[in-house]
Design a protein around this motif. Structure first.
Motif, PDB file in Angstrom:
ATOM      1  N   TYR A 159     -19.611  10.796  47.828  1.00 51.72           N
ATOM      2  CA  TYR A 159     -19.129  11.488  46.632  1.00 51.72           C
ATOM      3  C   TYR A 159     -20.097  12.565  46.172  1.00 51.72           C
ATOM      4  O   TYR A 159     -19.886  13.208  45.171  1.00 51.72           O
ATOM      5  CB  TYR A 159     -18.877  10.469  45.513  1.00 51.72           C
ATOM      6  N   VAL A 160     -21.184  12.709  46.921  1.00 52.45           N
ATOM      7  CA  VAL A 160     -22.166  13.726  46.561  1.00 52.45           C
ATOM      8  C   VAL A 160     -21.710  15.045  47.170  1.00 52.45           C
ATOM      9  O   VAL A 160     -21.656  15.201  48.372  1.00 52.45           O
ATOM     10  CB  VAL A 160     -23.558  13.322  47.082  1.00 52.45           C
ATOM     11  N   SER A 161     -21.354  15.963  46.304  1.00 48.62           N
ATOM     12  CA  SER A 161     -20.808  17.216  46.817  1.00 48.62           C
ATOM     13  C   SER A 161     -21.950  18.148  47.222  1.00 48.62           C
ATOM     14  O   SER A 161     -23.112  17.903  46.931  1.00 48.62           O
ATOM     15  CB  SER A 161     -19.938  17.864  45.753  1.00 48.62           C
ATOM     16  N   GLU A 162     -21.575  19.209  47.885  1.00 53.62           N
ATOM     17  CA  GLU A 162     -22.537  20.204  48.338  1.00 53.62           C
ATOM     18  C   GLU A 162     -23.467  20.632  47.203  1.00 53.62           C
ATOM     19  O   GLU A 162     -24.671  20.717  47.371  1.00 53.62           O
ATOM     20  CB  GLU A 162     -21.780  21.437  48.827  1.00 53.62           C
ATOM     21  N   GLU A 163     -22.844  20.896  46.056  1.00 53.67           N
ATOM     22  CA  GLU A 163     -23.630  21.419  44.935  1.00 53.67           C
ATOM     23  C   GLU A 163     -24.819  20.531  44.623  1.00 53.67           C
ATOM     24  O   GLU A 163     -25.890  21.021  44.295  1.00 53.67           O
ATOM     25  CB  GLU A 163     -22.761  21.523  43.671  1.00 53.67           C
ATOM     26  N   SER A 174     -24.980  24.940  39.460  1.00 51.70           N
ATOM     27  CA  SER A 174     -23.563  25.085  39.811  1.00 51.70           C
ATOM     28  C   SER A 174     -22.834  23.760  39.656  1.00 51.70           C
ATOM     29  O   SER A 174     -21.623  23.695  39.668  1.00 51.70           O
ATOM     30  CB  SER A 174     -23.443  25.570  41.251  1.00 51.70           C
ATOM     31  N   ILE A 175     -23.607  22.693  39.484  1.00 51.68           N
ATOM     32  CA  ILE A 175     -22.971  21.383  39.298  1.00 51.68           C
ATOM     33  C   ILE A 175     -22.218  21.359  37.976  1.00 51.68           C
ATOM     34  O   ILE A 175     -21.128  20.821  37.868  1.00 51.68           O
ATOM     35  CB  ILE A 175     -24.020  20.260  39.297  1.00 51.68           C
ATOM     36  N   LEU A 176     -22.836  22.000  36.972  1.00 50.14           N
ATOM     37  CA  LEU A 176     -22.191  22.029  35.657  1.00 50.14           C
ATOM     38  C   LEU A 176     -20.820  22.678  35.742  1.00 50.14           C
ATOM     39  O   LEU A 176     -19.838  22.163  35.222  1.00 50.14           O
ATOM     40  CB  LEU A 176     -23.053  22.839  34.691  1.00 50.14           C
TER      41      LEU A 176
END
Lengths: 204, 983
Positions: free
Chosen positions: B456-460, B611-613
Motif C-alpha cells: 500500500y506504499v505508493s511511489e510518492e 507530493s504525498i499531501l
C-alpha cells in the motif's frame, strides 16, 4: 440538506420502492441500487447507521423485514435523516394501519403518494404527520365514487388466494393450515411473516 | 369490470401482483410479465377505446413491472392521456408514471407540460400540487423553460393555499438546481425571504430549503434572512415541547426546521448586529444546555432529534470559529459522546471532532481525548467508526503527540481493513515527515511502513523518504545502516529493495567500514533480491551497482561479471539491456576520475511540498474507494509524479552529474520503458495480455490478483529447486534424457481445460505454459506459449508431443520444433494442428526439456485435448429432445454418475461451464427448471456422435446426477468421466 435518493428493499435484497431526486440514467440507478443493497445487507445489526459511499453519506435503518436507505450529501445531517426515515415509516403505518412489507408491495402507488407529500425534490416539505395524512385522505376522498375510503382493497379480491392470506395475516390471524400449504413457499419466503414494520420499536 | 372501478383499488393490478409473487422462479416471473405486457399492448393498440379506469390500471401495471426491474418502452402516451382526466386517481397515476418513467429529454415533455399548465391554472389546490410534484420530480430543462417564471408567482401570491406554497417552493428549488440561469431573481425574492415569518410551520420548512440554496449563490440579496432566521430559531428553541403541536417530534420542537435554520445560518458569517448575535449565542447555549438535561423520553427518536439539532449547532459554532467558550463546550459535549453506548453517536462525535481539531481555540481541548480515540481505533467493531477514529487522530496530531499517534497508527495498520490501508499509509507518512524532530525516527517509521504494508506504499512515499535522506546529511549514515538491516529479512517487500538499492548506492560507503557490512556483503545482499524483483526495480538496482563501482573499486570485477552475464546484457527487456551495456562500458573505459564525476553523490533536491499531501487530498475526495480503484490511483499518481514532480528518478540518479542532454536521460529513464509500479513482481504476468480473455479461472492469474498474498508466497531458492526437480521423480537419480512420467497433477491440469480453451496450463518457478486454442468440426489449432520466468536463458529447449497407445490412431497432432533457446524473461510460441480421427479417451502428452543453469529440466504434461472439444452445439425443441432421448435407450448408451458438488452450484457458473463444454444449452426442455439439458454432436473424421446430457443439481444435498446418452457408448463413458470433475 438534499436527499439524493431513497431506496426500500427487503432482507432478501428485493427492491420495494425507489425514489431518485437527482437525474441519473436507468443503468446508473441499477448499478447504485445493486451496490448499495449489497453493502447494506452485509452490515451487522449493531453497526452504525451511517457509512461513507462514493462521495455521499448513506443513512439506513431496518424496520422488520425492510431496509430504508437514503443518500445525503457531505454536509448534511445524518441524525435528522434517520428521523426522516422514521417519520415516513410512521406515515405509512398510520395510513395502512400497522404497515408491513406486503402493504408496500400491493399499494406501491400509495407509498409513492405519501412520500411525495412528505418529501419533495429531496427536501422535507411537510413534517407534520397530521397535515401529510390530511392531504392524502383528501385525495382519497376525491375518488370518482367517494364511497370507500379505506385504503385496503383486498376485500375485492378474495378470490386471489395470496391476497386473502395477506389479509388475514395483516389482521393478525394465522393462516389456516390448508391455505398455508396451498400457498407457495415463494410468497412466504419473500415477505416472511408480515410483522408490523413498527413492531420492533414498539410503536404499534 | 366497471363495478370494481368504483372502489379505490384496481382488482386486476392486485391479482397481477399476487400472480407475480406466486411465481416459483425467475423464468416463471418473466413469462408471466411477458404475457401481461402482450395483453396490455394489445389493449392499447386495440380498436376499442379504453375507459379511464382500464387505462389507469394498465399504466399502473406497467409501472409495477418497471419497478420490478424490467424495461418499459410503451404506455407513455396512455399515461400522458391520463393527465388530462378529470378524475383525480387517474390523473394521479398518470403523474406517478411520468415521474418515475419519463426521463428529462423525452419527446413527450411538450404534451406533459401542456397538461401541467392546465392543472396549474385550474385553481384546484390538489391538482396544482400534483402538477408541482411532477415538475419537482422530473425537473427537466424544458420544464424549467416553461414554468420558471410561473412558479415564483404562485409561491408569493397572497391567495395561494399553504400546501401549494410548500410544493411551489421546493419545485422552484429543483428547477433552480437544474437550470439556475432560468430562474431569475426579481421582485419575488424579498417576499420569499419573508416566508420565514409565515404562520404555517410547513410553509417555513419548505421555503427555508429554497432560501438556503438561493443564499449560497446570492448571499447579498438574501442577507435579511439572517435576522429572520435567528428570531425564528429563538422562538422554537425557547418554546415548550407542546407549543408547536404536531410539529413537535418526540418532545423535540420542530427538529427539521431547527436544523434547516442552523444550516441557513452557516451560509453567512456571524451576525454583525450585536443584538442578533447575542440572541443567536443564547440559542446555541440553550441547545448545548439541553444536551445536559435528562431526556424527556427514552425513545431513540427523541435523542436522535435532539442530537441532530445539537450537531447542527456545533457545525455552526465551528463555522463561526470565533467563540472560544462555545467551541470548548462543544468539544466537551462531543467528548461525552465518544463513550456513548450508541454507535451512531460515537461515529458522529468522531466525525465532528475532526473539524473542531483544526480550530486554534479547541485544538487543545480535542487533544485531551486522545486516549479515548486510540481506544476507539483499537476496539470499535465497525470499520466505518474505526476509520473516523483514524481521521480524528490524524487531525489532532501535532508535535507533542506525533510519536504516540504514529506508533498507534502503525500498529493498527498491521490489522487494518484493506479498504483503508492506503489512506492510513499516506497519513502515517505525512505525519512522520511533518512532525519529525529527529530524522532517524522518520526513517524508522517509513521503513516500518514498508515492512508492515508494503503493497500500500505508493511511489510518492518512497520517493519522499529518499528526497529527505538525500537532503539531510545527519541521517544518511543511519539510513544506510537501517536499510541494510531491513534487507536482511528473508522476505522483504520490493519497495524496501527500491529504497535499499537507492540508499546503499548513494551512502553505502558510510557503513562499509564495518566488516559485517563491507562493500561485497552489501552488494551480495542487494543482488540476492534482484531475481525476485520487477523490471523497474531491477533497473534501479543496476544503477545502484554502477554507483557501487565508483564507491568501492574493489567490487568492480564482481559487478562487471554480473553486468556481462547474458541475462543482463542480452535481457529481452530493452531498458535492462541498455543499462547493462552502458554501465559495463562506462565502468571499463572511464577513468576513475571520470567515473567519480559521472557517478557523484546526488545533489540535494529542491525543497518542495510533499507530493504525498496532494495525493491524500485527491484520495479524500471520492470517499471510500475500492481496491481496484486504488490500484488505478496509484498508477495515475506515479505518472503525475513523473512529469511535474519527479521523485528521485532513477535516470537522474544514474546520470546525476553527467551533463547529458535530456534525450539520453530519457533513454535511461525507465519511466518511458514501463509504467512504474504497474506490475509488481509479476510472476505470471508474462501471459496476462495474451489471456486477457481467459478469465479469472486461470490459476496463476488468480494468485496474482491477491496482491497481499504475494509476499507471503514469495518463493525461496530452496523451494524453487524442489519444484523443478519434483518432475524428475527422485533426487538421487541423475537426470535422464528420457521423457519424464507425466506430472502427478497432470490430470488435474487437464480437467481445468475441459470447459475452456484458453488459460495457463502450467506454471512453476521457472516456466509458464499458456494455451490458446480453437476448434472447428473435427479440426483444432492450439497455440502454446512457453514463458521463461527467470532472467537466465533456457538452453537446449525442446518439446515433443506424443499420442500414447491407441490414441495414435485416434488423434493426429502435428507441430514444428521450437527454437532451442529461450532468453530470460522471453516467451516463445508453438502451434499444434490437431485432427480428430475417431473418438478417444486419453490425452496427448507434451514433454518439455531444457537446461537451466546447467541442470536438465524435464517434465511431461497432458495436453488438454478432450473429446468434447469437437462438439457442435445442436439446438432442438423439447419434443425433439425427448424423442431422441428415448431413441438412445440401450443401457450401454447411457452413462450416469451421482457425485458431490466440488464447486459453486450457482446457476450462472453452471451455465457458463455447460456452454464452455461446447454443447447447446437448451432452455424450457426439462420440466424441472432447476435441471439443465444440453445437446451436441461430436465431429470426428470417421463419424458423428450425437450426445444428449442432463444435469440435475440438488442444492440441498450439494449433489449432482449427471446422465449422458450418446450414440456411441465409449463417448458416453468418457464424457461422463470428464464432466464429473467439473461441477
Amino acid at each position: 440538506m438534499t436527499m439524493q435518493f431513497m431506496l426500500l428493499f427487503s432482507r432478501q435484497g428485493k427492491l420495494r420502492l425507489q425514489k431518485w431526486y437527482v437525474p441519473l440514467s436507468d443503468k446508473e440507478k441499477k448499478k447504485i441500487t445493486r451496490e448499495l443493497v449489497q453493502t447494506v445487507l452485509a452490515r451487522k445489526p449493531k453497526m452504525c447507521s451511517f457509512l461513507e459511499w462514493r462521495d455521499l453519506k448513506i443513512v439506513y435503518k431496518r424496520y422488520a423485514s425492510l431496509y430504508f436507505c437514503c443518500a445525503i450529501e457531505d454536509q448534511d445531517n445524518e441524525l435528522i435523516t434517520l428521523e426522516i426515515i422514521h417519520r415516513y415509516v410512521e406515515l405509512l403505518d398510520k395510513y395502512f394501519g400497522s404497515v408491513c412489507e406486503l402493504d408496500i408491495i400491493f399499494n406501491f402507488e400509495k407509498a409513492y403518494f405519501i412520500l411525495d407529500e412528505f418529501l419533495l425534490g429531496g427536501e422535507a416539505q411537510e413534517t407534520s404527520k397530521k397535515n401529510v395524512l390530511k392531504a392524502i385522505e383528501q385525495a382519497d376522498l376525491l375518488q370518482e365514487d367517494a364511497k370507500v375510503s379505506a385504503p385496503s382493497f383486498f376485500f375485492h379480491i378474495s378470490s386471489a388466494l395470496t391476497c386473502m392470506l395477506y389479509h388475514r395475516m395483516s389482521n393478525g390471524c394465522p393462516p389456516t393450515h390448508g391455505e398455508e400449504s396451498k400457498c407457495t413457499n415463494y410468497v412466504l419466503q419473500e415477505a416472511e411473516t408480515p410483522r408490523s414494520v413498527l413492531e420492533e420499536i414498539g410503536l404499534t | 369490470m366497471p363495478a370494481v372501478s368504483k372502489g379505490d383499488g384496481m382488482r386486476g393490478l392486485a391479482v397481477f401482483i399476487s400472480d407475480i409473487r406466486n411465481c416459483k422462479s425467475k423464468e416463471a416471473e418473466i413469462k408471466r410479465i411477458n404475457k401481461e405486457l402482450a395483453n396490455i399492448r394489445s389493449k392499447f393498440k386495440g380498436d376499442k377505446a379504453l375507459d379511464g379506469y382500464s387505462k389507469k390500471k394498465y399504466v399502473c401495471k406497467l409501472l409495477f413491472i418497471f419497478l420490478l426491474g424490467h424495461d418499459i418502452d410503451f404506455g407513455h402516451m396512455e399515461a400522458v392521456n391520463l393527465l388530462s382526466s378529470n378524475k383525480y386517481t387517474e390523473k394521479q397515476i398518470g403523474y406517478l408514471f411520468i415521474s418515475v418513467l419519463v426521463n428529462s429529454n423525452s419527446e413527450l415533455i411538450r404534451l406533459i407540460n401542456n397538461a401541467i399548465k392546465n392543472d396549474l391554472s385550474s385553481r384546484n389546490p390538489t391538482f396544482m400540487c400534483l402538477a408541482l410534484h411532477c415538475i419537482a420530480n422530473v425537473g427537466s430543462r424544458e420544464m424549467a423553460e416553461a414554468f420558471a417564471s410561473e412558479i415564483p408567482r404562485i409561491l408569493v401570491a397572497g391567495d395561494t393555499m399553504d400546501s401549494v406554497k410548500q410544493s411551489a417552493a421546493l419545485c422552484l428549488l429543483r428547477l433552480y438546481k437544474t437550470s439556475p440561469d432560468l430562474v431569475l431573481m426579481g421582485e419575488w425574492t424579498s417576499r420569499v425571504v419573508h416566508l420565514l415569518n409565515d404562520q404555517h410551520m410547513g410553509v417555513v420548512t419548505a421555503a427555508i430549503s429554497l432560501i438556503t440554496c438561493l443564499s449560497q449563490k446570492n448571499p447579498d440579496e438574501f442577507k435579511t434572512c439572517v435576522s429572520l432566521a435567528v428570531s425564528r430559531l429563538s422562538r422554537i428553541v425557547s418554546s415548550a415541547s407542546t407549543d408547536l403541536q404536531d410539529y413537535t417530534y418526540y418532545f423535540v420542537p420542530a427538529p427539521w426546521l431547527s436544523c434547516k435554520l442552523l444550516r441557513l445560518l452557516q451560509c453567512y458569517p456571524p451576525p454583525e448586529d450585536g443584538a442578533v448575535k447575542g440572541r443567536l449565542v443564547e440559542c446555541l447555549e440553550t441547545i448545548l444546555n439541553k444536551a445536559q438535561e435528562p431526556p424527556k423520553s427514552k425513545k431513540v427518536q427523541h435523542s436522535n432529534a435532539k442530537n441532530a439539532i445539537l450537531f447542527e449547532a456545533i457545525s455552526l459554532i465551528i463555522h463561526y470559529d470565533s467563540e472560544p467558550n462555545l467551541l470548548v463546550r462543544a468539544c466537551n459535549q462531543l467528548g461525552q459522546f465518544l463513550q456513548h453506548r450508541e454507535t451512531n453517536l460515537r461515529y458522529l462525535a468522531l466525525e465532528s471532532m475532526c473539524t473542531l481539531a483544526s480550530s486554534e481555540f479547541s485544538h487543545e481541548a480535542v487533544k485531551t481525548h486522545i486516549e479515548t480515540v486510540i481506544n476507539a481505533l483499537k476496539t470499535e467493531r465497525d470499520v466505518s467508526v474505526r476509520q473516523r477514529a483514524a481521521d480524528l487522530l490524524y487531525a489532532m496530531c501535532d508535535r507533542s503527540n506525533a510519536k504516540q499517534i504514529v506508533a498507534e497508527m502503525l500498529s493498527y495498520l498491521e490489522t487494518a481493513d484493506y479498504s483503508i490501508r492506503e489512506e492510513m499509509v499516506l497519513k502515517v507518512a505525512i505525519l512522520a515527515e511533518k512532525y519529525a524532530v529527529d530524522y532517524s525516527w522518520y526513517v524508522d517509521t517509513i521503513l516500518n511502513l514498508i515492512r508492515i504494508a508494503g503493497d500500500y506504499v505508493s511511489e510518492e512515499v518512497w520517493y519522499r523518504v529518499i528526497q529527505i535522506v538525500i537532503n539531510r546529511d545527519d541521517v544518511q549514515g543511519y539510513a544506510a545502516k537501517t536499510v541494510f538491516e531491513a534487507l536482511q529479512a528473508p522476505a522483504c517487500h520490493e519497495n524496501m529493495v527500491k529504497v535499499g538499492g537507492y540508499i546503499l548506492g548513494e551512502f553505502g560507503n558510510l557503513i562499509a567500514g564495518d566488516p559485517r557490512s563491507s562493500p561485497l556483503v552489501q552488494f551480495n545482499l542487494l543482488h540476492s533480491k534482484f531475481h525476485l524483483c520487477s523490471v523497474p526495480t531491477r533497473a534501479l538496482l543496476l544503477s545502484a551497482y554502477i554507483k557501487f563501482i565508483n564507491l568501492f573499486p574493489e567490487t568492480k570485477p564482481t559487478i562487471q561479471e554480473v553486468l556481462r552475464c547474458d541475462s543482463q546484457i542480452r535481457n529481452s527487456d530493452v531498458e535492462l539491456q541498455q543499462r547493462a551495456v552502458e554501465y559495463l562500458k562506462l565502468s571499463s573505459i572511464a577513468s576513475t576520475d571520470v567515473l567519480a564525476t559521472v557517478l557523484e553523490e546526488m545533489p540535494p533536491f529542491p525543497e518542495r511540498e510533499s507530493s504525498i499531501l496532494a495525493k491524500l487530498k485527491k484520495k479524500k475526495g471520492p470517499g471510500a474507494v475500492s481496491v481496484t480503484e486504488l490500484e488505478d490511483n496509484k498508477r495515475e499518481g506515479g505518472e503525475l509524479n513523473g512529469s511535474s514532480d519527479r521523485g528521485p528518478d532513477i535516470a537522474a540518479m544514474a546520470a546525476s552529474n553527467a551533463s547529458t542532454p535530456s534525450p539520453s536521460a530519457d533513454l535511461l529513464g525507465i519511466r518511458s520503458a514501463a509504467p512504474v509500479g504497474a506490475a509488481p513482481t509479476s510472476a505470471g504476468s508474462l501471459l496476462v495480455d495474451v489471456f486477457s480473455e481467459a478469465g479469472p479461472a486461470a490459476p496463476s492469474l488468480a494468485v496474482n490478483d491477491d496482491g497481499f498474498l504475494r509476499d507471503l508466497e514469495q518463493p525461496t531458492e530452496a523451494s524453487d529447486a524442489l519444484l523443478v526437480e519434483g518432475s524428475g521423480d527422485s533426487d538421487s537419480a541423475p537426470p535422464s534424457e528420457d521423457p519424464a512420467a507425466p506430472l502427478s497433477e497432470a490430470d488435474e491440469l487437464l480437467n481445468k481445460f475441459v470447459c475452456k480453451n484458453n488459460g495457463v496450463l502450467f506454471e512453476n518457478q521457472l516456466l509458464q505454459i499458456g494455451i490458446k486454442s480453437e476448434y472447428r468440426q473435427n479440426l483444432g489449432r492450439m497455440y502454446l506459449f512457453y514463458g521463461n520466468k527467470t532472467s537466465v536463458q533456457f538452453a537446449s529447449f525442446s518439446t515433443t508431443v506424443t499420442c500414447p497407445g491407441e490414441l495414435q490412431s485416434q488423434l493426429n497432432v502435428q507441430t514444428k520444433p521450437v527454437e532451442p533457446i529461450v532468453e530470460g524473461g522471453a516467451q516463445i510460441q508453438q502451434v499444434l494442428n490437431i485432427e480428430c480421427l475417431t473418438d478417444f479417451s486419453d490425452a496427448p502428452l507434451l514433454n518439455i526439456k531444457f537446461r537451466y543453469g546447467g541442470a536438465l529440466q524435464n517434465l511431461t504434461l497432458k495436453l488438454p485435448v478432450t473429446i468434447n472439444k469437437f462438439f457442435q452445439p445442436t439446438e432442438m425443441l423439447s419434443h425433439d429432445f425427448f424423442q431422441r432421448w428415448k431413441q438412445l435407450s440401450q443401457p450401454q448408451q447411457e452413462a450416469q454418475k451421482i457425485f458431490k458438488a466440488n464447486h459453486s452450484m450457482d446457476t450462472e457458473v453452471l451455465k457458463a461451464k455447460l456452454l464452455g463444454l461446447g454443447m447447446a444449452l437448451l432452455d424450457n426442455v426439462d420440466p424441472n427448471p432447476e435441471n439443465y439439458v444440453c445437446a451436441g454432436v461430436i465431429q470426428t473424421k470417421g463419424q458423428q456422435v450425437g450426445c444428449l446430457l442432463r444435469l440435475e443439481p440438488n442444492a440441498q444435498a450439494q449433489m449432482y446426477r449427471l446422465t449422458l446418452r450418446c450414440s456411441k457408448d465409449s463417448v458416453s463413458r468418457r464424457l461422463c468421466e470428464l464432466l464429473a470433475q467439473q461441477f
